[in-house]
Design a protein around this motif. Structure first.
Motif, PDB file in Angstrom:
ATOM      1  N   THR A 177       3.229   1.449  -7.429  1.00 49.05           N
ATOM      2  CA  THR A 177       2.885   0.336  -8.308  1.00 49.05           C
ATOM      3  C   THR A 177       2.451  -0.879  -7.508  1.00 49.05           C
ATOM      4  O   THR A 177       1.463  -1.553  -7.832  1.00 49.05           O
ATOM      5  N   GLY A 178       3.159  -1.170  -6.450  1.00 47.71           N
ATOM      6  CA  GLY A 178       2.812  -2.339  -5.639  1.00 47.71           C
ATOM      7  C   GLY A 178       1.508  -2.186  -4.917  1.00 47.71           C
ATOM      8  O   GLY A 178       0.734  -3.143  -4.785  1.00 47.71           O
ATOM      9  N   LEU A 179       1.195  -0.978  -4.435  1.00 49.15           N
ATOM     10  CA  LEU A 179      -0.044  -0.770  -3.703  1.00 49.15           C
ATOM     11  C   LEU A 179      -1.259  -0.860  -4.621  1.00 49.15           C
ATOM     12  O   LEU A 179      -2.311  -1.345  -4.215  1.00 49.15           O
ATOM     13  N   THR A 180      -1.138  -0.411  -5.857  1.00 46.85           N
ATOM     14  CA  THR A 180      -2.273  -0.415  -6.765  1.00 46.85           C
ATOM     15  C   THR A 180      -2.455  -1.737  -7.500  1.00 46.85           C
ATOM     16  O   THR A 180      -3.561  -2.223  -7.684  1.00 46.85           O
ATOM     17  N   ALA A 181      -1.339  -2.372  -7.896  1.00 50.83           N
ATOM     18  CA  ALA A 181      -1.447  -3.591  -8.694  1.00 50.83           C
ATOM     19  C   ALA A 181      -1.989  -4.759  -7.886  1.00 50.83           C
ATOM     20  O   ALA A 181      -2.671  -5.629  -8.415  1.00 50.83           O
ATOM     21  N   GLY A 182      -1.674  -4.810  -6.612  1.00 51.39           N
ATOM     22  CA  GLY A 182      -2.100  -5.940  -5.804  1.00 51.39           C
ATOM     23  C   GLY A 182      -3.595  -5.996  -5.589  1.00 51.39           C
ATOM     24  O   GLY A 182      -4.122  -7.047  -5.212  1.00 51.39           O
ATOM     25  N   GLY A 183      -4.323  -4.918  -5.848  1.00 49.60           N
ATOM     26  CA  GLY A 183      -5.750  -4.930  -5.622  1.00 49.60           C
ATOM     27  C   GLY A 183      -6.577  -5.123  -6.868  1.00 49.60           C
ATOM     28  O   GLY A 183      -7.795  -5.052  -6.815  1.00 49.60           O
ATOM     29  N   THR A 184      -5.963  -5.408  -8.024  1.00 45.48           N
ATOM     30  CA  THR A 184      -6.728  -5.552  -9.251  1.00 45.48           C
ATOM     31  C   THR A 184      -7.408  -6.898  -9.357  1.00 45.48           C
ATOM     32  O   THR A 184      -8.422  -7.041 -10.010  1.00 45.48           O
ATOM     33  N   LYS A 185      -6.841  -7.889  -8.718  1.00 47.44           N
ATOM     34  CA  LYS A 185      -7.429  -9.213  -8.745  1.00 47.44           C
ATOM     35  C   LYS A 185      -7.406  -9.790  -7.340  1.00 47.44           C
ATOM     36  O   LYS A 185      -6.479  -9.580  -6.584  1.00 47.44           O
TER      37      LYS A 185
ATOM     38  N   PRO B 226       7.621  -4.585  -7.144  1.00 47.10           N
ATOM     39  CA  PRO B 226       6.767  -3.595  -6.468  1.00 47.10           C
ATOM     40  C   PRO B 226       6.025  -4.179  -5.275  1.00 47.10           C
ATOM     41  O   PRO B 226       5.929  -3.541  -4.218  1.00 47.10           O
ATOM     42  N   GLY B 227       5.480  -5.385  -5.420  1.00 45.05           N
ATOM     43  CA  GLY B 227       4.800  -6.014  -4.296  1.00 45.05           C
ATOM     44  C   GLY B 227       5.743  -6.324  -3.151  1.00 45.05           C
ATOM     45  O   GLY B 227       5.402  -6.146  -1.973  1.00 45.05           O
ATOM     46  N   LEU B 228       6.936  -6.781  -3.467  1.00 41.81           N
ATOM     47  CA  LEU B 228       7.930  -7.047  -2.432  1.00 41.81           C
ATOM     48  C   LEU B 228       8.332  -5.764  -1.716  1.00 41.81           C
ATOM     49  O   LEU B 228       8.574  -5.774  -0.504  1.00 41.81           O
ATOM     50  N   ALA B 229       8.406  -4.658  -2.459  1.00 45.00           N
ATOM     51  CA  ALA B 229       8.764  -3.380  -1.838  1.00 45.00           C
ATOM     52  C   ALA B 229       7.704  -2.947  -0.837  1.00 45.00           C
ATOM     53  O   ALA B 229       8.027  -2.472   0.260  1.00 45.00           O
ATOM     54  N   VAL B 230       6.434  -3.116  -1.178  1.00 40.73           N
ATOM     55  CA  VAL B 230       5.363  -2.744  -0.253  1.00 40.73           C
ATOM     56  C   VAL B 230       5.395  -3.631   0.978  1.00 40.73           C
ATOM     57  O   VAL B 230       5.254  -3.164   2.113  1.00 40.73           O
ATOM     58  N   ALA B 231       5.569  -4.934   0.775  1.00 34.58           N
ATOM     59  CA  ALA B 231       5.637  -5.867   1.911  1.00 34.58           C
ATOM     60  C   ALA B 231       6.827  -5.538   2.806  1.00 34.58           C
ATOM     61  O   ALA B 231       6.718  -5.572   4.049  1.00 34.58           O
ATOM     62  N   ALA B 232       7.971  -5.225   2.207  1.00 33.83           N
ATOM     63  CA  ALA B 232       9.154  -4.880   2.999  1.00 33.83           C
ATOM     64  C   ALA B 232       8.934  -3.580   3.768  1.00 33.83           C
ATOM     65  O   ALA B 232       9.331  -3.469   4.943  1.00 33.83           O
TER      66      ALA B 232
ATOM     67  N   TYR C  96      -0.842  -9.749  -5.605  1.00 32.73           N
ATOM     68  CA  TYR C  96       0.077  -9.297  -6.642  1.00 32.73           C
ATOM     69  C   TYR C  96       0.464 -10.432  -7.584  1.00 32.73           C
ATOM     70  O   TYR C  96       0.551 -10.247  -8.797  1.00 32.73           O
ATOM     71  N   PHE C  97       0.692 -11.621  -7.038  1.00 27.86           N
ATOM     72  CA  PHE C  97       1.035 -12.765  -7.896  1.00 27.86           C
ATOM     73  C   PHE C  97      -0.124 -13.122  -8.827  1.00 27.86           C
ATOM     74  O   PHE C  97       0.107 -13.662  -9.914  1.00 27.86           O
TER      75      PHE C  97
END
Length: 297
Positions: free
Chosen positions: A288-296, A214-220, A181-182
């Motif tokens: 958003t977090g689940l999809t964005a983290g896999g783009t890169k 969003p990434g933090l929400a998925v991790a949490a 995500y970062f």
């Protein structure tokens, strides 16, 4: 001198096709799609509705004859679980373990993911692969060495020991998730923070973390569910029945010769309330977090 005018042939105007058939096909496709979604929703909701229905039966063998529950529905199972069992102790233990795992795991995973995403230190790629390799070992292999470590640290039958054990499971996956995500956040934001005089930690805390919600929400959410539903470690490392989590507490309704399934169903319904509440608070950022983290990568 006479002039003649040649009239251009008039083209016949072709009829414009109507959109009737196309609209009909779209409407049919929409009805089929909605029908499939309705059926899928009913299939997904059926186990929950069935569990709720069984929890209203007063006898432990009502699941064998569910039709008889209609005439004798009662809430006695819920009152018994809340007053005659250690449900409140299980609730306290579960909240301590899950909240502790979520907070510690997300903090470590976020800082690790940010460091690997932004900093190029020797062995940073191998470090991420090492985190991934730790997920390959089954629970049965890790049980004995973890028990020995916790015993030497005097953390057996303690909330901190169980939280640290759960973090060994959640941190590697969440670190990979947060790193991905970062990577989607432009590096120019870090440079802008440095121009404004922020330290690397200040840039991370004030600029990057708000964009990574969003990434933090998925991790949490992953950390919360892992700690909430895990059984093997909790039943091994927690010896006091007052320190059982919900997942372990449910096992107390099953003995060698008996199984109080009506009480298990009522407890399971009550257990689902904290998870549903937590999901409600983070659901806006989950997709958003689940999809964005896999783009890169």
């Amino acid at each position: 001198m006479s002039t003649t005018t040649v009239e251009a042939p008039v083209k016949k105007q072709e009829p414009v096709p109507t959109a009737g058939p196309r609209k009909g096909r779209r409407r049919g496709t929409s009805l089929v799609s909605h029908g499939i979604l309705v059926v899928a929703s009913l299939i997904a909701l059926f186990p929950v509705a069935w569990l709720l229905f069984l929890s209203l039966g007063p006898d432990k063998d009502d699941y064998l004859h569910p039709g008889g529950i209609w005439g004798k529905m009662t809430l006695d199972n819920y009152s018994y679980v809340l007053t005659e069992t250690k449900f409140l102790d299980w609730l306290t233990s579960t909240l301590i373990v899950t909240v502790g795992t979520t907070l510690i795991g997300v903090v470590i995973a976020a800082t690790t993911g940010y460091a690997v995403s932004r900093m190029r230190f020797p062995g940073y790629k191998k470090f991420m692969w090492v985190l991934l390799v730790t997920q390959m070992f089954p629970v049965a292999v890790l049980m004995v060495p973890m028990y020995q470590i916790l015993s030497e640290l005097q953390l057996i039958d303690s909330y901190l020991g169980l939280v640290l054990v759960y973090c060994t499971t959640t941190v590697p996956y969440c670190a990979w998730l947060m790193k991905g995500y970062f990577d989607t956040i432009p590096f120019e934001i870090d440079e802008a923070g440095r121009v404004d005089g922020l330290t690397p930690f200040g840039t991370f805390a004030r600029l990057i973390l708000p964009l990574a919600k969003p990434g933090l929400a998925v991790a949490a959410f992953y950390s919360f569910l892992t700690a909430f539903g895990e059984v093997a470690f909790a039943s091994t490392f927690m010896l006091s029945d007052t320190k059982y989590t919900f997942a372990v507490g449910l096992q107390t309704f099953i003995s060698e010769h008996d199984a109080q399934r009506n009480l298990m169903a009522a407890t399971a319904v009550l257990v689902a309330i904290p998870v549903s509440a937590f999901f409600y608070f983070v659901q806006k950022n989950l997709v958003t977090g689940l999809t964005a983290g896999g783009t890169k990568g």
